[in-house]
Design a protein around this motif. Structure first.
Motif, PDB file in Angstrom:
ATOM      1  N   VAL A 191      -5.146  80.554 -58.377  1.00 26.69           N
ATOM      2  CA  VAL A 191      -6.543  80.661 -58.281  1.00 26.69           C
ATOM      3  C   VAL A 191      -7.000  80.687 -56.708  1.00 26.69           C
ATOM      4  O   VAL A 191      -7.809  81.451 -56.321  1.00 26.69           O
ATOM      5  CB  VAL A 191      -7.383  79.735 -59.003  1.00 26.69           C
ATOM      6  N   SER A 192      -6.475  79.624 -55.992  1.00 25.58           N
ATOM      7  CA  SER A 192      -6.886  79.271 -54.589  1.00 25.58           C
ATOM      8  C   SER A 192      -5.827  79.064 -53.675  1.00 25.58           C
ATOM      9  O   SER A 192      -6.039  79.820 -52.558  1.00 25.58           O
ATOM     10  CB  SER A 192      -7.947  78.023 -54.628  1.00 25.58           C
ATOM     11  N   ARG A 193      -4.943  78.152 -53.977  1.00 26.45           N
ATOM     12  CA  ARG A 193      -4.054  77.970 -52.944  1.00 26.45           C
ATOM     13  C   ARG A 193      -3.038  79.002 -52.131  1.00 26.45           C
ATOM     14  O   ARG A 193      -2.696  79.110 -51.214  1.00 26.45           O
ATOM     15  CB  ARG A 193      -2.962  76.803 -53.328  1.00 26.45           C
ATOM     16  N   SER A 194      -2.825  80.128 -53.144  1.00 20.17           N
ATOM     17  CA  SER A 194      -2.058  81.202 -52.711  1.00 20.17           C
ATOM     18  C   SER A 194      -2.703  81.719 -51.573  1.00 20.17           C
ATOM     19  O   SER A 194      -2.084  82.405 -50.817  1.00 20.17           O
ATOM     20  CB  SER A 194      -1.588  82.091 -53.922  1.00 20.17           C
ATOM     21  N   ARG A 195      -3.944  81.896 -51.732  1.00 25.74           N
ATOM     22  CA  ARG A 195      -4.553  82.670 -50.664  1.00 25.74           C
ATOM     23  C   ARG A 195      -4.807  81.657 -49.573  1.00 25.74           C
ATOM     24  O   ARG A 195      -4.480  82.256 -48.328  1.00 25.74           O
ATOM     25  CB  ARG A 195      -6.094  83.162 -51.218  1.00 25.74           C
ATOM     26  N   ASP A 196      -5.267  80.583 -49.720  1.00 23.92           N
ATOM     27  CA  ASP A 196      -5.588  79.632 -48.623  1.00 23.92           C
ATOM     28  C   ASP A 196      -4.188  79.305 -47.742  1.00 23.92           C
ATOM     29  O   ASP A 196      -4.114  79.237 -46.408  1.00 23.92           O
ATOM     30  CB  ASP A 196      -5.939  78.182 -48.927  1.00 23.92           C
ATOM     31  N   LEU A 197      -2.972  79.374 -48.332  1.00 25.86           N
ATOM     32  CA  LEU A 197      -1.688  79.107 -47.799  1.00 25.86           C
ATOM     33  C   LEU A 197      -1.430  80.403 -46.816  1.00 25.86           C
ATOM     34  O   LEU A 197      -0.725  80.187 -45.977  1.00 25.86           O
ATOM     35  CB  LEU A 197      -0.755  78.525 -48.700  1.00 25.86           C
ATOM     36  N   ALA A 198      -1.847  81.529 -47.545  1.00 20.33           N
ATOM     37  CA  ALA A 198      -1.665  82.649 -46.691  1.00 20.33           C
ATOM     38  C   ALA A 198      -1.926  82.725 -45.548  1.00 20.33           C
ATOM     39  O   ALA A 198      -1.770  83.249 -44.474  1.00 20.33           O
ATOM     40  CB  ALA A 198      -1.861  83.854 -47.673  1.00 20.33           C
ATOM     41  N   LEU A 199      -3.532  82.244 -45.434  1.00 21.48           N
ATOM     42  CA  LEU A 199      -4.071  82.409 -44.404  1.00 21.48           C
ATOM     43  C   LEU A 199      -3.869  80.990 -43.257  1.00 21.48           C
ATOM     44  O   LEU A 199      -3.739  81.349 -42.227  1.00 21.48           O
ATOM     45  CB  LEU A 199      -5.774  82.175 -44.715  1.00 21.48           C
ATOM     46  N   ALA A 200      -3.688  80.031 -43.835  1.00 20.73           N
ATOM     47  CA  ALA A 200      -3.173  78.833 -43.086  1.00 20.73           C
ATOM     48  C   ALA A 200      -2.047  78.139 -43.467  1.00 20.73           C
ATOM     49  O   ALA A 200      -2.221  77.092 -44.337  1.00 20.73           O
ATOM     50  CB  ALA A 200      -4.549  77.804 -42.796  1.00 20.73           C
ATOM     51  N   PRO A 201      -0.862  78.456 -43.332  1.00 20.80           N
ATOM     52  CA  PRO A 201       0.437  77.711 -43.765  1.00 20.80           C
ATOM     53  C   PRO A 201       0.400  76.374 -43.293  1.00 20.80           C
ATOM     54  O   PRO A 201      -0.253  76.036 -42.532  1.00 20.80           O
ATOM     55  CB  PRO A 201       1.767  78.601 -42.910  1.00 20.80           C
ATOM     56  N   ALA A 202       0.867  75.565 -44.388  1.00 20.65           N
ATOM     57  CA  ALA A 202       0.970  74.265 -43.980  1.00 20.65           C
ATOM     58  C   ALA A 202       1.846  73.883 -42.676  1.00 20.65           C
ATOM     59  O   ALA A 202       2.755  74.667 -42.426  1.00 20.65           O
ATOM     60  CB  ALA A 202       1.796  73.561 -45.296  1.00 20.65           C
ATOM     61  N   ARG A 203       1.386  72.764 -42.030  1.00 25.53           N
ATOM     62  CA  ARG A 203       1.812  72.541 -40.793  1.00 25.53           C
ATOM     63  C   ARG A 203       3.328  72.326 -40.552  1.00 25.53           C
ATOM     64  O   ARG A 203       4.047  72.847 -39.917  1.00 25.53           O
ATOM     65  CB  ARG A 203       1.303  71.444 -40.308  1.00 25.53           C
ATOM     66  N   ASP A 204       3.690  71.599 -41.572  1.00 25.96           N
ATOM     67  CA  ASP A 204       5.004  71.240 -41.690  1.00 25.96           C
ATOM     68  C   ASP A 204       5.973  71.939 -42.164  1.00 25.96           C
ATOM     69  O   ASP A 204       7.079  71.696 -42.683  1.00 25.96           O
ATOM     70  CB  ASP A 204       5.371  69.576 -42.150  1.00 25.96           C
TER      71      ASP A 204
END
Ligand code: ADP
Ligand code: MG
Lengths: 279, 304
Positions: free
Chosen positions: B257-270
Motif C-alpha cells: 500500500v505505501s512503502r513500495s512507493r515511498d522506498l522507490a522515491l527515497a531508498p533507505a539510507r543504509d
C-alpha cells in the motif's frame, strides 16, 4: 430455427432458378417476325425458315447438349473434338501442377520470411513489385523461354498461385503467439522441430486461406491462359466452340467451369476445417 | 540457509528506446538467491519487472547487466532444467490435454515411447485432477483447467526448478485453493525448488519460504526479503490461527500500500543492493501471550 431458414432459402433458390429459366425460355422463343414474312427473299436467304432463330440456345436445346455431353465426357475424336471431361482434365492437371509447384516454393519461402524479419524486409520490395502484375503478362516471356505451350500455361498458374500463399504463409508464421514459441524454447526444441510441431500447426489455418485464394485465382486464370496457348483444356474448348459459333457448348462449358471451381473451393474449405483450432 | 542453488547477481534490464530518449532501466542491481528445495515468491506492483526477471531466469530474455547462475552454471538460454508455467497458460490449442503434456515429455525424453510415455503422461494428468478430460482440447476447458494443464506440463518434465508467473491469477477462489494445495503437496513430496510471481499476499504466505518485495518501477529494486516464519506444514485451513500469519500479512499489505512507493522515491539510507535486508515480521514484537487476549484480533503492526 436454422433448419427452417435453410428450408426457406432452398425454396427461394429453386424459385430463382425457375424465374431464370423462364426468362431464358422467353428470351430465346423462336419468333415469327413480321419483317421476315414481309420480305420472302430475305427469309429465303436466311435459310428459308419462316422463323428467325436466335444464336442463343433455348433451355431445351441446352438440356439436350448437357445430357449428350455428360453421357460421353471422355470421348476423343481428334484435336478439336474431345469430351468435356478430357478438356477439364487437362485444365485441372495444369492447375494442379502449377499450384503444387507454387506451394512447394511459396510455403517454405513464406516460413523463412515469417521467421526472419531481415529476410522479410529484403524480399518485400520484390514481392510488392511482382504481386500486382497480371499473370498473363508473363505469357510471352514464358513462351519464349520455355518454348512449350502447356508448360507456359503451368508457369502462368505457378506465378498467379505464388503470391497469396507466400504472403499468407509469411503472415501466419510471423504472427504465431510468442507464448507458444516460448514453450518450444523452454523445452529446448530444435528450430526444425519447432517449425514442424509448433509453427506449422499454428499457422496452418492462415496458410490454408492463402492456398484457397491461390486455387481460386488459378482456376480463373487457367481459362484465359488456355485461350491464349490453345491446344487442349477447358479454356481452349470455350474458344474453339466460340469459333464454331456453338454458343450452346460455350454455355455448357461456362457452367462446368463454375461447377469445378465450386468443387475446388469446397475441397479447400474442408481442408481448412481439418486444420482449424479454437484458441 | 543453503542459498546457492540459484544466484542472481547485479541483474538489470533496460528495454531499447521506442523513439526519442532511452527509457530508464526497469530494474537495477538485483541480487538474490534461492536454495535447493526452497519456494520463493516475488511481490510488487505491476510494471516493476517481475515477469521480466522470471523470463531472464527462464533464459527467454537476456539481462542488460548481471548474471544468473544455476547449479554452478550461468544461465544463457532456455533449458529443460527450468520449467515455466506461463501467465496465459500457453497451451497449444490444436493438441488435446494429454498431447500437450506428451509434447513436453517427448522433448525431455526423446527416446521414450509406448508404455513408459503413456504412464508418465497419465501420472501428471492425474496429479492435477484432470483424468477424464485428457482427450479434450484446451478450448473445451475452463480457465482453471487450462492453468492446471500448464502446471502439469511444467511438472511433467521434472525440472530442477519451476518458474511460475502469476499461475493462479485468473482462477476462481475455490480452484485456486485446490491447485495451491496440489502445489504444496508436490513441493513437500519432491522437494521442488520454485520461483513464483504472485500478487496475492495470502498465496505468498501459504506457499513460500521467503518473499521478495520489489519497490515500484522504473528502476525497481528489492526493498527487502521477508522470511516466512510460519511452520512449513502450514495449511490454508488453519494458517490464520497462527498469530504470526497476521503480522506477516500486515507487513506485506503495508508494503504494497505505501512503502513500495515511498522506498522507490527515497531508498533507505543504509540499503546495500547486494544484501537486501531480510526481515522476520512474523516474530517481530512478540507480545507475551498474557496481555493479548483477543488472539483473533489483528495486532497493530509497527515496525521500528
Ligand atoms: N518487450 C518489452 N519491450 C519494452 N518494454 C517492456 C517489454 N517487456 C516489458 N516491458 C516493460 O517493462 C516493465 C516491466 O514489465 P513486466 O516485467 O511485465 O512487469 P510485471 O510483471 O512486474 O507487471 C513495464 O514497464 C513494461 O512496459
Ligand atoms: Mg507480469
Amino acid at each position: 430455427m436454422a433448419r427452417s431458414l435453410d428450408f426457406k432459402a432452398l425454396i427461394l433458390s429453386l424459385g430463382l432458378l425457375a424465374v431464370l429459366v423462364f426468362a431464358w425460355y422467353q428470351a430465346t422463343l423462336p419468333q415469327a417476325t413480321p419483317a421476315a414474312s414481309a420480305n420472302p427473299e430475305y427469309t429465303a436467304l436466311m435459310g428459308g425458315n419462316s422463323v428467325a432463330k436466335s444464336g442463343m440456345p433455348t433451355p431445351a436445346e441446352f438440356a439436350r447438349t448437357f445430357r449428350r455431353q455428360l453421357a460421353h465426357p471422355f470421348y476423343d475424336h481428334g484435336p478439336n473434338d474431345k469430351g468435356i471431361g478430357i478438356e477439364l482434365g487437362y485444365s485441372l492437371a495444369r492447375v494442379l501442377a502449377g499450384f503444387t509447384l507454387a506451394a512447394l516454393f511459396a510455403i517454405p519461402l513464406g516460413f523463412v520470411l515469417g521467421m526472419s524479419p531481415l529476410m522479410q524486409r529484403a524480399f518485400n520490395p520484390y514481392i510488392q513489385l511482382l504481386k500486382p502484375i497480371s499473370p498473363l503478362a508473363w505469357m510471352p516471356l514464358a513462351l519464349y523461354t520455355i518454348k512449350d505451350a502447356s508448360a507456359s500455361a503451368i508457369f502462368v498458374i505457378f506465378i498467379c498461385s505464388l503470391w497469396p500463399m507466400l504472403s499468407n504463409t509469411a503472415r501466419g508464421v510471423a504472427t504465431v503467439k510468442r507464448d507458444w514459441l516460448n514453450v518450444a524454447k523452454t523445452l529446448e526444441m530444435s528450430v526444425w522441430r519447432t517449425a514442424l510441431r509448433v509453427i506449422l500447426p499454428a499457422a496452418a489455418p492462415t496458410i490454408l486461406i492463402g492456398m484457397r485464394i491461390s486455387m481460386g485465382i488459378a482456376w480463373l486464370v487457367i481459362v484465359a491462359a488456355e485461350m491464349l496457348v490453345g491446344g487442349t483444356g477447358i479454356g481452349y474448348f470455350v474458344w474453339n466452340e466460340w469459333n464454331n459459333l456453338s454458343l450452346t457448348n460455350v454455355l455448357f462449358a461456362v457452367l462446368m467451369i463454375g461447377l469445378v471451381g465450386l468443387l475446388l473451393d469446397l475441397i479447400f474449405g474442408g481442408l481448412s476445417r481439418l486444420v482449424a483450432y479454437e484458441d | 540457509m543453503s542459498s546457492d542453488f540459484l544466484t542472481v547477481e547485479g541483474l538489470s534490464r533496460t528495454f531499447p528506446a521506442r523513439r526519442g530518449e532511452a527509457p530508464p532501466a526497469v530494474f537495477d542491481d538485483i541480487y538474490f538467491s534461492i536454495g535447493k528445495g526452497e519456494v520463493v515468491c516475488i511481490i510488487g506492483h505491476s510494471g516493476c519487472g517481475k515477469s521480466t526477471i522470471l523470463n531472464i531466469l527462464a533464459g527467454l530474455d537476456q539481462p542488460s547487466a548481471g548474471v544468473v547462475i544455476m547449479d554452478g552454471r550461468e544461465v544463457v538460454g532456455p533449458s529443460l532444467d527450468r520449467g515455466v508455467v506461463f501467465q496465459g497458460h500457453a497451451l497449444l490449442p490444436w493438441l488435446s490435454v494429454r498431447k500437450n503434456i506428451e509434447f513436453a515429455v517427448r522433448s525431455r525424453w526423446p527416446n521414450w515411447s509406448g508404455a513408459i510415455l503413456d504412464s508418465h503422461c497419465q501420472r501428471f494428468v492425474d496429479l492435477v485432477g484432470l483424468n477424464g478430460s485428457e482427450h479434450k482440447n484446451p478450448s473445451a476447458l475452463s480457465g482453471g483447467m487450462k492453468q492446471r494443464v500448464g502446471i502439469a506440463r511444467a511438472f511433467s518434465i521434472q525440472p530442477k526448478m519451476l518458474l511460475l508467473d502469476e499461475p493462479f491469477g485468473a482462477l476462481d477462489a475455490l480452484t485456486r485453493g485446490t491447485i495451491q494445495d496440489e502445489l504444496l503437496k508436490i513441493c513437500a513430496v519432491t522437494g521442488q525448488t520454485v520461483f513464483m510471481i504472485t500478487h496475492d499476499v495470502d498465496e505468498a504466505i501459504l506457499l513460500s519460504d521467503r518473499i521478495i518485495l520489489m519497490t515500484n518501477g522504473p528502476r525497481a529494486r528489492i526493498a527487502e526479503i521477508v522470511i516466512n516464519t510460519l511452520p512449513r506444514n502450514r495449511a490454508r485451513s488453519d494458517m490464520h490461527k497462527n498469530p504470526q500469519y497476521y503480522r506477516i500479512r500486515n507487513h506485506l499489505v503495508d508494503f504494497l500500500v505505501s512503502r513500495s512507493r515511498d522506498l522507490a522515491l527515497a531508498p533507505a539510507r543504509d540499503s546495500d543492493p547486494r544484501h537486501p535486508p531480510q526481515v522476520r515480521p512474523g516474530e517481530a514484537n512478540d507480545e507475551p501471550p498474557a496481555d493479548s487476549l483477543p488472539a483473533k484480533k489483528q495486532p497493530a503492526l509497527q515496525l521500528a
